[in-house]
Design an enzyme around this catalytic site. Sequence first.
Site, mmCIF file in Angstrom:
data_model
loop_
_atom_site.group_PDB
_atom_site.id
_atom_site.type_symbol
_atom_site.label_atom_id
_atom_site.label_comp_id
_atom_site.label_asym_id
_atom_site.label_seq_id
_atom_site.Cartn_x
_atom_site.Cartn_y
_atom_site.Cartn_z
ATOM 1 N N ASP A 214 -15.136 -2.415 -78.021
ATOM 2 C CA ASP A 214 -14.645 -3.333 -76.998
ATOM 3 C C ASP A 214 -15.643 -4.456 -76.747
ATOM 4 O O ASP A 214 -16.859 -4.219 -76.679
ATOM 5 C CB ASP A 214 -14.414 -2.550 -75.698
ATOM 6 C CG ASP A 214 -13.874 -3.406 -74.575
ATOM 7 O OD1 ASP A 214 -12.708 -3.819 -74.655
ATOM 8 O OD2 ASP A 214 -14.644 -3.664 -73.624
ATOM 9 N N GLU A 275 -13.651 -5.804 -81.597
ATOM 10 C CA GLU A 275 -12.902 -6.772 -80.801
ATOM 11 C C GLU A 275 -13.867 -7.917 -80.527
ATOM 12 O O GLU A 275 -14.760 -7.809 -79.695
ATOM 13 C CB GLU A 275 -12.429 -6.171 -79.476
ATOM 14 C CG GLU A 275 -11.603 -7.174 -78.678
ATOM 15 C CD GLU A 275 -11.619 -6.945 -77.170
ATOM 16 O OE1 GLU A 275 -10.673 -7.391 -76.517
ATOM 17 O OE2 GLU A 275 -12.580 -6.338 -76.651
#
Length: 557
Positions: A214, A275
């Site tokens: 993330d 990401e």
Amino acid sequence: MLRDAEPVDDRWWRDAVVYQVYPRSWASSGTDGVGDLPGILARLPYLAALGVDALWLSPFYVSPQHDAGYDVSDHRDVDPQFGTVADVERLVEAAHALGLRVVADVIPNHVSTDHPWFRAALADGPGAPSRERFVVRPGRGADGEEPPNNWRSEFGGPAWSRLTEPDGTPGPWYLHQFDSTQADVAWEHPEVVADFEQTLRFWLDRGLDGFRVDAAHCIVKAPGLPDQPPPQPPGADPEPTHLTPFKDQEGCHDVYREWRRLVDGYDPPRLLCAEAWVTPLERAMRYVRPDEMHQAFNLDFLDAGWDAGRLRRAVAETVRAADAVGASPTWALANHDTVRLASRLGLPDGTPNPNGKGLGPDQPAPDPVLGLRRARAAMLLMLALPGSAYLYQGEELGLPEATTLPDEVRRDPTFARTGGRVVGRDGCRVPMPWARDAPSLGFGAGASTWLPQPPEFAALAVDQQDGVAGSTLELVRAALAERRARGLGRAGLRLTEGHPDDVVALALSGTDGPELLVLTNAGTAPVDLPPGARVVLASGPLDGGSVPPDTTVWVLS
């Protein structure tokens, strides 16, 4: 030829289709309206029958849930509302038995303000070593009453909050790029480095096949923490991400090289997927150099909308950039942060990109028929592309965004931090509909769900589409079966010429069978098929020998 066909090897992710499961909203084993790990385990046969290769689990770790679990207070345990570590082990074992791999989120940029580290930083007072694990700085102004710089939170408002000392006096400021309950950790601190490596090993040792990382581009900040530049005016090309001093800094790559060495020590190979919302594309591809991560989401493709020119450019540029570093392209059209595809592609022309912001009742209403037609065409285009593809839960059903959620049920911190000006991402996170006539549409034994399901979900439930010819679910199943049978994930690719500007035309030479032609008509007039073309799949009804607007077709010529 943009890309030659690629031989099959043990790097399973290079052509995998990965299905994102949002644990709170996938399936519940109880009556509380919240999804959990036993609920996911019970529905694994659905994913195996769909034909995906892996599932990616959004966070299930211990968390106060201020940001849907992305505010982690214990990275090496499971939040009781989702289950236990033993449930994760059972889930992984069952998935592997079905031929599915399991990838989980890891969140390295920040921890919850409920994390023991942050609680110690508060309790230990000024100058304590425990504060060095975080980005803590004195404020500006005579009494330090102003934040250390002008950085803005991704969720609205300043990116700094002031600590209160144990004696009640105002202290220095801590950084939070997202919500104020998510304190950024300092990656120059050796204890941060060691703790996250321990977390990776903890879950890999329990059978996980890798991680989606993330906010991978956010973990390192520029020396001196300088002010960020002013935002670009509307319509201007985005500036390179690394010019923002808390994004895409060089030190990020040092961290991920160490992580790569760690996962490479496991057999079979394990995945790292970034990401990284980074521009230009060449800088995003630096995260997937041979000694760093294996994948990075292609955000140009996701944000291309229903524009043939942008889609063609995204495909061509992504393939070239990935090949330049020896990586495979990674495609996605939606995730838990974006407006659902079937609504986004049905918005009126000229509507600003709503991804990350959501759609509410006071915003332009999507055309549900147009949006679903385009969403089916976009998915059929994506699933033909070489490389890896990610599906967000419910995409295969054509679920729309829930645009009329009452304010009182919204959970996204963006809604609160902007005073409701931005409705946030709750509309794409509503629980899955499994059975039209069951309580909570088959989501669980209870009558309600943590976010209310809109009425239109009932007609789109799994049991309303399963086995129904022409349904979106059966279209995706068929596409996944053809993709696998024809080896499209490892295929050679070329853009074909001689088509209208509003058509995306690709030729794929798979590892098995003849060349496949893919035509996506994003225009307003029908497009003729090649003479003698044999249709393999179409996202909607064809008009004799032509492809209607808002339709994708796979043909052999």
